[in-house]
Design an enzyme around this catalytic site. Sequence first.
Site, PDB file in Angstrom:
ATOM      1  CB  THR A   1     -30.072   1.518 -12.333  1.00 35.81           C
ATOM      2  OG1 THR A   1     -29.648   2.387 -13.378  1.00 35.81           O
ATOM      3  CG2 THR A   1     -31.047   2.246 -11.569  1.00 35.81           C
ATOM      4  CG  ASP A   2     -25.222   3.785 -13.868  1.00 33.16           C
ATOM      5  OD1 ASP A   2     -26.521   3.669 -14.109  1.00 33.16           O
ATOM      6  OD2 ASP A   2     -24.407   3.826 -14.375  1.00 33.16           O
ATOM      7  CD  GLU A   3     -30.659   5.780 -15.797  1.00 34.02           C
ATOM      8  OE1 GLU A   3     -31.593   6.563 -15.748  1.00 34.02           O
ATOM      9  OE2 GLU A   3     -30.765   4.868 -16.623  1.00 34.02           O
TER      10      GLU A   3
ATOM     11  CE1 TYR B   1     -35.388   2.332 -14.010  1.00 36.55           C
ATOM     12  CE2 TYR B   1     -33.523   3.447 -14.678  1.00 36.55           C
ATOM     13  CZ  TYR B   1     -34.326   2.331 -14.322  1.00 36.55           C
ATOM     14  OH  TYR B   1     -33.233   1.393 -14.260  1.00 36.55           O
TER      15      TYR B   1
ATOM     16  CE  LYS C   1     -34.429  -0.647 -10.181  1.00 39.80           C
ATOM     17  NZ  LYS C   1     -34.818  -2.320 -10.112  1.00 39.80           N
TER      18      LYS C   1
END
Length: 379
Positions: A155-157, A181, A185
Site C-alpha cells: 500500500t501507499d500508506e 495498519y 504493512k
Amino acid sequence: MAQRTAFLIISPACSFKDRYDSSMIIVTGGAGFIGSNFVLDWFRHTDEPVVTLDKLTYAGNAENLASLARDSRHQLVQGDIGDQALVEQLLAAHRPRAVVNFAAESHVDRSIHGPGDFIETNVVGTFRLLEAVRGYWGALPDDEQATFRLLHVSTDEVYGSLGPADPAFSETTPYAPNSPYSASKAASDHLVRAWHHTYGLPVLTTNCSNNYGPYQFPEKLIPLMIHNALNGKALPVYGDGQNVRDWLYVTDHCSAIRRVLEAGHLGETYNVGGDSERTNLQVVHALCDALDHQSPSASGSYRELICFVKDRPGHDRRYAIDARKIRQELGWSPSETFETGLQKTVAWYLQHADWTERVVSGAYREWIDRNYAQRVNPS
C-alpha cells in the site's frame, strides 16, 4: 510449529500438474476485495489455473468467487498464510510458477481498535509465507528457480502523509507509517526486501493507492457511503473532509499486477496509482451525484445525508502516487478515470444489493456502532 488442519473448500488431493500441461499460480488472500477481483480478472485473460488460499475472515468472502465454483481451473482453500505447514503442502502439491500475496488485514480504523491481528497476519504471517516459499523455491530445478516469482501486494500508506504541495510518493520515498495498519504493512515490505537480498528469493513488490470497485467490504469509504445512502442513513465524513487520496479502480490494479508479474525486475518495487487525487468530500459528493442519477431518492439529493464526524486518530492528510516507473519501464497506465470507475462501481452495488446485505452481518453492525456511534460532530 504445530501443524494445523485446514478446511479445504475443494480438496487439493489431485494437483493441477496432474490435470494440465500448463503452469499455475497460487493467490493468497484471493477471496478478499482486491484478491477476488484479481482472480476473476485473471481468468478473463488466461486459462492458467489458480489455487486461492484465504482465511475467510469477515472480509474474505467465498461468495466473491462463486462464479468459479464449477470451474476446473480454480480451487479455493480455506487457510492462513501463517499456517506454514499448509502453505508448504500447497506448494508441494501444485508446484506453482508464482505466488501472488494479497493476504493482509487492511483497514486503518480496525487497526486502531485492535492492532494485534494486524501484527499477526501482516508481519508474522508474511514471515511464515516467505519461509515456506523460500524452502519450496530452493528445492526447485534450476530452470524453474529462474522463472519463479513471489509478488507481494502492499500500500501507499507505508510512505506516511504528504503536505498539499509535496511531490507524490515515488519508489524511493522513505517509509514513515503512521497507523498500526501501515506500520504492519511496512514491516511486511521490509521482510520481503530482506528475503530477496539475503536469500536471493525472487520477489516483486507493488504499492498501490486507494482501490475501489466491486466486492469491496462496506467498511471502506465508497461502499460504506453507497450502503448508507441507499438505506437513508447518515454519510459520516471524517473531520473537514479535506483528506486527499489517489483513487485506483480495482481492475486497473489487477492489470498492473499482471504486468509486474510478467515483466517486473526482480527485487524491485512498483508504485501503482490511478492519477485521480480527490478529497474525501469530493468523493462523497461524486457518489451522491452518481446515486442521484442512477437511483434517485424520493426525499431529495443524497448529499443531504452528509454529516461531519470527529476525525480518527493520526489521520494522514494526503496520499499521492507517482506511477512513472511502472509506466515507463513496463508500459502500464490505468484505463479508467475516477469518473468512469465510480459510475461502474455505483452500478455494480445497485445491481448486487443482495451481496451487500449478506455481508453486512451482525458483527459488521457492531463494528460500525463501535467506530462511528461515539464520534460527535466537531462543530
